[in-house]
Motif scaffolding. Structure first.
Motif, PDB file in Angstrom:
ATOM      1  N   THR A 143       0.839  -1.194   0.000  1.00 35.53           N
ATOM      2  CA  THR A 143       0.000   0.000   0.000  1.00 35.53           C
ATOM      3  C   THR A 143       0.880   1.253   0.000  1.00 35.53           C
ATOM      4  O   THR A 143       2.070   1.191   0.333  1.00 35.53           O
ATOM      5  CB  THR A 143      -0.893   0.057   1.257  1.00 35.53           C
ATOM      6  N   ALA A 144       0.250   2.385  -0.319  1.00 38.20           N
ATOM      7  CA  ALA A 144       0.997   3.657  -0.311  1.00 38.20           C
ATOM      8  C   ALA A 144       1.473   3.989   1.097  1.00 38.20           C
ATOM      9  O   ALA A 144       2.561   4.555   1.274  1.00 38.20           O
ATOM     10  CB  ALA A 144       0.108   4.776  -0.855  1.00 38.20           C
ATOM     11  N   ARG A 145       0.680   3.660   2.105  1.00 37.92           N
ATOM     12  CA  ARG A 145       1.095   4.007   3.482  1.00 37.92           C
ATOM     13  C   ARG A 145       2.306   3.176   3.912  1.00 37.92           C
ATOM     14  O   ARG A 145       3.126   3.639   4.698  1.00 37.92           O
ATOM     15  CB  ARG A 145      -0.078   3.835   4.455  1.00 37.92           C
ATOM     16  N   ASN A 146       2.407   1.964   3.386  1.00 38.28           N
ATOM     17  CA  ASN A 146       3.583   1.139   3.661  1.00 38.28           C
ATOM     18  C   ASN A 146       4.819   1.738   2.987  1.00 38.28           C
ATOM     19  O   ASN A 146       5.884   1.862   3.609  1.00 38.28           O
ATOM     20  CB  ASN A 146       3.320  -0.291   3.158  1.00 38.28           C
ATOM     21  N   ARG A 147       4.684   2.166   1.742  1.00 36.96           N
ATOM     22  CA  ARG A 147       5.821   2.766   1.027  1.00 36.96           C
ATOM     23  C   ARG A 147       6.240   4.071   1.685  1.00 36.96           C
ATOM     24  O   ARG A 147       7.440   4.367   1.812  1.00 36.96           O
ATOM     25  CB  ARG A 147       5.457   2.987  -0.443  1.00 36.96           C
ATOM     26  N   ALA A 148       5.257   4.844   2.134  1.00 35.80           N
ATOM     27  CA  ALA A 148       5.583   6.097   2.823  1.00 35.80           C
ATOM     28  C   ALA A 148       6.335   5.820   4.126  1.00 35.80           C
ATOM     29  O   ALA A 148       7.239   6.573   4.507  1.00 35.80           O
ATOM     30  CB  ALA A 148       4.307   6.888   3.099  1.00 35.80           C
ATOM     31  N   ALA A 149       5.970   4.733   4.796  1.00 39.58           N
ATOM     32  CA  ALA A 149       6.660   4.378   6.041  1.00 39.58           C
ATOM     33  C   ALA A 149       8.111   3.968   5.758  1.00 39.58           C
ATOM     34  O   ALA A 149       9.022   4.323   6.511  1.00 39.58           O
ATOM     35  CB  ALA A 149       5.915   3.255   6.758  1.00 39.58           C
ATOM     36  N   VAL A 150       8.328   3.231   4.665  1.00 40.65           N
ATOM     37  CA  VAL A 150       9.708   2.855   4.300  1.00 40.65           C
ATOM     38  C   VAL A 150      10.527   4.116   4.028  1.00 40.65           C
ATOM     39  O   VAL A 150      11.673   4.245   4.499  1.00 40.65           O
ATOM     40  CB  VAL A 150       9.714   1.920   3.070  1.00 40.65           C
ATOM     41  N   ASP A 151       9.939   5.067   3.313  1.00 35.22           N
ATOM     42  CA  ASP A 151      10.646   6.334   3.038  1.00 35.22           C
ATOM     43  C   ASP A 151      10.972   7.066   4.334  1.00 35.22           C
ATOM     44  O   ASP A 151      12.070   7.599   4.505  1.00 35.22           O
ATOM     45  CB  ASP A 151       9.777   7.253   2.155  1.00 35.22           C
ATOM     46  N   TRP A 152      10.007   7.096   5.238  1.00 35.54           N
ATOM     47  CA  TRP A 152      10.204   7.810   6.510  1.00 35.54           C
ATOM     48  C   TRP A 152      11.292   7.144   7.346  1.00 35.54           C
ATOM     49  O   TRP A 152      12.161   7.818   7.900  1.00 35.54           O
ATOM     50  CB  TRP A 152       8.882   7.836   7.289  1.00 35.54           C
ATOM     51  N   ILE A 153      11.259   5.820   7.396  1.00 33.87           N
ATOM     52  CA  ILE A 153      12.286   5.093   8.157  1.00 33.87           C
ATOM     53  C   ILE A 153      13.666   5.389   7.577  1.00 33.87           C
ATOM     54  O   ILE A 153      14.632   5.657   8.306  1.00 33.87           O
ATOM     55  CB  ILE A 153      11.994   3.572   8.139  1.00 33.87           C
ATOM     56  N   GLU A 154      13.756   5.371   6.246  1.00 38.67           N
ATOM     57  CA  GLU A 154      15.051   5.639   5.610  1.00 38.67           C
ATOM     58  C   GLU A 154      15.540   7.041   5.955  1.00 38.67           C
ATOM     59  O   GLU A 154      16.728   7.236   6.285  1.00 38.67           O
ATOM     60  CB  GLU A 154      14.949   5.469   4.091  1.00 38.67           C
ATOM     61  N   ALA A 155      14.654   8.029   5.913  1.00 37.89           N
ATOM     62  CA  ALA A 155      15.038   9.402   6.252  1.00 37.89           C
ATOM     63  C   ALA A 155      15.492   9.493   7.707  1.00 37.89           C
ATOM     64  O   ALA A 155      16.467  10.191   8.028  1.00 37.89           O
ATOM     65  CB  ALA A 155      13.861  10.347   6.005  1.00 37.89           C
ATOM     66  N   GLN A 156      14.812   8.763   8.593  1.00 36.25           N
ATOM     67  CA  GLN A 156      15.204   8.765  10.004  1.00 36.25           C
ATOM     68  C   GLN A 156      16.593   8.159  10.175  1.00 36.25           C
ATOM     69  O   GLN A 156      17.429   8.707  10.888  1.00 36.25           O
ATOM     70  CB  GLN A 156      14.188   7.972  10.839  1.00 36.25           C
ATOM     71  N   LEU A 157      16.836   7.026   9.522  1.00 40.57           N
ATOM     72  CA  LEU A 157      18.141   6.365   9.642  1.00 40.57           C
ATOM     73  C   LEU A 157      19.251   7.311   9.194  1.00 40.57           C
ATOM     74  O   LEU A 157      20.287   7.438   9.856  1.00 40.57           O
ATOM     75  CB  LEU A 157      18.161   5.075   8.819  1.00 40.57           C
ATOM     76  N   LYS A 158      19.017   7.977   8.063  1.00 33.79           N
ATOM     77  CA  LYS A 158      20.030   8.933   7.569  1.00 33.79           C
ATOM     78  C   LYS A 158      20.251  10.047   8.572  1.00 33.79           C
ATOM     79  O   LYS A 158      21.386  10.461   8.818  1.00 33.79           O
ATOM     80  CB  LYS A 158      19.578   9.510   6.224  1.00 33.79           C
ATOM     81  N   SER A 159      19.157  10.524   9.181  1.00 36.57           N
ATOM     82  CA  SER A 159      19.291  11.637  10.125  1.00 36.57           C
ATOM     83  C   SER A 159      20.063  11.215  11.373  1.00 36.57           C
ATOM     84  O   SER A 159      20.641  12.048  12.061  1.00 36.57           O
ATOM     85  CB  SER A 159      17.906  12.170  10.513  1.00 36.57           C
ATOM     86  N   TYR A 160      20.056   9.912  11.669  1.00 37.91           N
ATOM     87  CA  TYR A 160      20.809   9.409  12.825  1.00 37.91           C
ATOM     88  C   TYR A 160      22.303   9.264  12.514  1.00 37.91           C
ATOM     89  O   TYR A 160      23.092   8.911  13.395  1.00 37.91           O
ATOM     90  CB  TYR A 160      20.318   8.025  13.259  1.00 37.91           C
ATOM     91  N   GLY A 161      22.658   9.416  11.239  1.00 39.88           N
ATOM     92  CA  GLY A 161      24.046   9.209  10.859  1.00 39.88           C
ATOM     93  C   GLY A 161      24.289   7.847  10.226  1.00 39.88           C
ATOM     94  O   GLY A 161      25.417   7.532   9.857  1.00 39.88           O
TER      95      GLY A 161
END
Ligand SMILES: [Zn+2]
Length: 398
Positions: free
Chosen positions: A71-89
């Motif tokens: 679903t789109a909400r699942n893909r959006a969650a993957v994008d959000w998780i990836e952005a969070q991981l990057k923000s953590y370094g």
């Protein structure tokens, strides 16, 4: 008996004495002396975990509803998780891409379900039971906002899951895999199943990615997709990458540690199938390995190693070891490398007996849980962080 890395052999040898003897193949040769663990560094790292931060990460995941795969909400969650991981370094994020065909014969029941009659994974049901099942009824979700969020249904096609890697300083080509599944089901927010495990993995990625943390070996933090449809995301990873080990981009696997449903341990259901509203004082982190697997002996040692790390470094809740790991993303790894799962309850005897009334239900909402529940998840995070820190030789400084 095959042990993977010498370091693990040395580290785990100390704990064989306390493990129940389901196997007798423990090496009898003198073991190398274990290097003194840098407990000060590990305690400092454990101190970087914070209840409010853990809660905030779970809350962040629930903005995508149940994050159902396809679903789109699942893909959006993957994008959000990836952005969070990057923000953590943890900036070297990558994705596994695979195809998943929806099995239309697998339909969610529209009620909470029936009393269980058997437990998976070789476990045995005892005591009071409560109904289990998967909610497939949109109207069982009373909140219209969440109902709307969860309305789009899954379709067949391409799927992705994201990971990032802490690169080891002396043995970058060897790694532990630390995982949780980011998809959910049931018309809720999948806050516990598996927002709690996903947030745990993300929090560990944050702590280990701090520039002043050095590890000898690598750690891969991965958020599986398609767990609820049958471990399809973790199976895709094994299918695509097992043979790449030792080559570029895929360090040799030293072990797999999975996290699923980390927060709710209110005890056995009452005789009338109701539950205590409070976390039981005896709540524990359940570490399971699968006794009927090729790597059972090594996995059992890894489980006891984690139990020992919990005793040393977790602040509130103890850990218990069980032998019936099942229905989780460490399953596809269990015949390949030492593999364990951490949960709020044992999967077979406890979750399988109905000990978690939110499991795959519309009530798996952030608002359902209180700080005693969140704190169990935090203690699981302390357990894995300290154990993995020891296994990879983590320390502060350069
Ligand atoms: Zn789960």
């Amino acid at each position: 008996m095959r042990f993977t890395p010498t370091f693990v052999l040395a580290s785990l040898a100390a704990f064989t004495a306390c493990a129940p003897a389901t196997t007798t193949t423990v090496a009898t040769a003198p073991q190398p002396v274990v290097a003194a663990i840098d407990s000060v560094s590990i305690r400092t790292l454990v101190g970087q975990l914070d209840l409010e931060q853990y809660k905030a990460t779970i809350k962040g995941l629930t903005q995508f509803g149940d994050r159902r795969q396809g679903t789109a909400r699942n893909r959006a969650a993957v994008d959000w998780i990836e952005a969070q991981l990057k923000s953590y370094g943890c900036t070297n994020t990558e994705r596994i891409t695979y195809n998943y065909q929806v099995d239309t014969t697998r339909r969610a029941s529209t009620v909470r379900g029936r009393l269980p009659t058997s437990a998976p994974g070789g476990a045995k049901l005892r005591g009071n039971l409560a109904p289990i099942g998967v909610n497939g009824d949109s109207l069982a979700q009373p909140d219209p906002k969440i109902r709307a969020l969860d309305t789009e249904q899954t379709v067949s096609g391409e799927r992705q899951e994201v990971y990032c890697t802490k690169i080891g300083s002396t043995h970058p080509d060897e790694m532990y895999i630390v995982g949780g599944h980011m998809d959910g089901i049931g018309w809720g927010e999948a806050a516990n199943d598996d927002g709690s495990g996903t947030a745990l993995v993300m929090e560990l990625a944050r702590v280990f990615s701090s520039p002043d943390v050095v590890t000898d070996r690598s750690i891969r933090f991965i958020l599986w997709n398609n767990e609820e449809s049958g471990l399809n995301g973790s199976r895709a990873y094994v299918a695509q990458r097992q043979s790449l080990q030792g080559k570029e981009g895929e360090p040799k696997w030293l072990g797999m540690i999975q996290h699923d449903m980390m927060m709710f341990d209110h005890g056995m259901p009452r005789p009338d199938h109701t539950m205590s509203p409070e976390q039981r004082p005896e709540a524990d982190v359940n570490i399971e390995f699968q006794v009927n697997s090729k790597m059972a002996a090594e996995s059992q040692k890894l489980a006891w190693f984690f139990q020992n790390a919990n005793e040393k470094f977790a602040t509130d809740y103890p850990a218990s070891v069980g032998q019936h790991m099942t229905n989780t993303d460490s399953d596809p790894f269990k015949d390949i490398v030492p593999s364990i799962s951490l949960r709020e309850n044992e999967r077979g005897t406890q979750i399988g007996a109905g000990w978690d009334p939110q499991w795959h239900q519309p009530t798996d909402l952030y608002a359902t849980y209180n700080d005693k529940d969140f704190r169990l998840g935090l203690n699981a995070a302390q357990t894995t962080l300290s154990a993995v820190a020891e296994l990879v030789g983590a320390r502060l400084g350069k």
